[in-house]
Design an enzyme around this catalytic site. Structure first.
Site, PDB file in Angstrom:
ATOM      1  CG  LEU A 134      -1.964  -1.002   1.427  1.00 25.93           C
ATOM      2  CD1 LEU A 134      -2.601  -0.876   2.809  1.00 25.93           C
ATOM      3  CD2 LEU A 134      -3.032  -0.816   0.349  1.00 25.93           C
ATOM      4  CG  HIS A 135       2.354   3.433  -3.133  1.00 29.67           C
ATOM      5  ND1 HIS A 135       1.894   2.376  -3.858  1.00 29.67           N
ATOM      6  CD2 HIS A 135       2.460   4.469  -3.987  1.00 29.67           C
ATOM      7  CE1 HIS A 135       1.729   2.741  -5.123  1.00 29.67           C
ATOM      8  NE2 HIS A 135       2.070   4.011  -5.232  1.00 29.67           N
ATOM      9  NE  ARG A 136      -2.181   3.924  -6.581  1.00 26.93           N
ATOM     10  CZ  ARG A 136      -1.350   4.324  -7.538  1.00 26.93           C
ATOM     11  NH1 ARG A 136      -1.061   5.598  -7.658  1.00 26.93           N
ATOM     12  NH2 ARG A 136      -0.836   3.476  -8.387  1.00 26.93           N
ATOM     13  NE  ARG A 150       1.905   9.200   0.629  1.00 29.28           N
ATOM     14  CZ  ARG A 150       2.208  10.258  -0.098  1.00 29.28           C
ATOM     15  NH1 ARG A 150       3.197  10.247  -0.939  1.00 29.28           N
ATOM     16  NH2 ARG A 150       1.504  11.351   0.006  1.00 29.28           N
ATOM     17  CG  ASP A 162      -2.072   1.242  -2.836  1.00 31.38           C
ATOM     18  OD1 ASP A 162      -0.924   0.835  -3.144  1.00 31.38           O
ATOM     19  OD2 ASP A 162      -2.269   2.035  -1.891  1.00 31.38           O
TER      20      ASP A 162
END
Ligand code: UD1
Length: 387
Positions: free
Chosen positions: A227-229, A263, A307
């Site tokens: 996940l990074h969005r 992030r 994502d």
């Protein structure tokens, strides 16, 4: 002919590797009788420096045998305006100095936007590899990057036929558009055998986060999470609900391996979610993984929760059942309704749970969309030379 290719962030690296190999092969052949198309190509690789950690950048250059960038703009982290603005200022100097015939940009990262705009303003031809993808979601920074880049590019090289339709609807001409296939799959096919040789316990041990114990059980299935969005990881209530679902429900059924994007890690720590994840016996936290390592894990994963657009595509080829934690995708060809392996589930836990229970029962079903055949880079170079 002189070409400058630009990379900036991790998803660019697997796309540039086969293109550079193709240029090298062209140059190896070009010693013979001089014809127009066999003129040697002078190639300059520019890295904007948006991704700078060894694990996000250098590891990919080494693993995929990408030659070191000739020029690194050293942009680093920042807001979108900072990254784009600084890239444009630095890249303009490069263009004035080098005067290339073409600038080749890839994908949808900030480097793609910044360098295509700068090149056009310097009256240099732009070629966009992976053109025509549309999520129609203007809250995604990548969608803005794609739209602007495609509007400006002279040559639009598309991964699938749906993208051609998008470009034509926006007014692109036949001369501008060529259907070449998916260049990421060139890299996947070229590296499959090497990845297959990796042992999963060794991968997990080598990439475990500092101070984190890996309890991997080879008799149990595992799922993969990435996940990074911003839409999934920047808001506490969203990220917390996702983490709860993963720990309380999915980890009942299987182990989860999660290579954590910088992030996301920062946010998990700030939101007070990190410690519980670290201590959960079935959660295996990893540094961002290398290309072969992630490919190896994907080959045998029971499920992917992601994502990432690139992983959606790789799951299609490998047949890994994939829950895409987004409400839309610029890659509809990877979705089940188009024959792919992926389902859009957004970030609402009820919706995710519903599809999770369905997809869990499904077998692997590898799919190969048209021209995802490992030979896209060669078609890219042919299209550029013929333009
Ligand atoms: C970028 C791309 C996205 C791509 C993703 C893959 C854009 C608009 N987005 O998003 O399309 O899917 O890369 O990773 O270009 N950071 C590090 N080390 C690094 C790089 C970043 O710690 O090597 C940190 C930064 O400080 C920042 C955060 O990670 O806080 C996000 O990095 P950034 O480059 O802004 O965008 P990504 O979310 O990685």
């Amino acid at each position: 002919m002189k070409i400058i290719s630009v990379v900036g962030a991790r998803p660019n690296f697997m796309k540039i590797a086969p293109f550079i190999k193709e240029i090298q092969a062209h140059n190896a052949k070009s010693g013979g009788p001089k014809t127009e198309s066999l003129e040697p190509i002078e190639h300059i690789l520019v890295h904007t420096g948006q991704h700078y950690d060894d694990r996000m950048s250098k590891a990919f250059f080494e693993a995929l045998e990408i030659p070191e960038a000739d020029i690194n703009l050293g942009i680093g982290s920042g807001t979108h305006a900072e990254q784009v603005g600084l890239t444009m200022m630095a890249f303009e100097k490069v263009l004035k100095e080098e005067k290339p015939d073409w600038v080749v940009v890839l994908g949808d990262v900030n480097a793609t936007l910044a360098c295509s705009v700068t090149a056009k303003k310097e009256h240099i031809k732009v070629c966009h590899i992976e053109a025509g993808l549309r999520s129609r979601d203007m809250n995604m920074p990548e969608e803005i990057n794609r739209l602007v880049t495609d509007r400006l590019s002279d040559l639009l090289l598309t991964p699938d036929t749906l993208s051609i339709k998008n470009l034509k609807q926006e007014g692109a001409t036949d001369k501008q558009v060529a259907f070449v296939g998916n260049i990421m799959i060139d890299t996947l096919e070229a590296n499959r055998d090497k990845a297959r040789l990796l042992e999963i316990p060794a991968v997990l041990e080598e990439n475990k986060l500092e101070g984190h114990e890996v309890h991997y059980d080879e008799t149990l299935n595992y799922g993969l999470v990435t996940l990074h969005r911003p839409s999934n990881v920047d808001k506490k209530e969203v990220l917390e609900a996702l983490v709860r679902f993963l720990l309380d429900e999915v980890c009942q059924d299987m182990q989860l391996i999660w290579p954590v994007h910088p992030r996301t890690k920062k946010n998990l720590q700030n939101f007070g979610l990190w410690e519980e994840m670290e201590q959960h016996p079935r959660m295996i936290l990893q540094y961002p993984l290398g290309y072969h390592e992630l490919l190896r894990l994907n080959m045998d994963a029971s499920i992917m929760l992601t994502d990432s657009g690139g992983l959606q595509e790789e799951c299609t080829i490998l047949g890994t059942p994939c829950l895409t934690l987004r409400w839309n995708t610029e890659r509809p060809i990877t979705l089940k309704e188009h024959g792919g392996a992926s389902v859009l589930v957004g970030n609402n836990v009820e919706r995710i749970r519903e599809e999770y229970l369905v997809i869990l029962k499904e077998d692997r079903k590898p799919i190969r969309p048209e021209l995802w055949d490992g030979k896209t880079a060669s078609r890219c170079l042919v299209a550029l030379l013929k333009y």
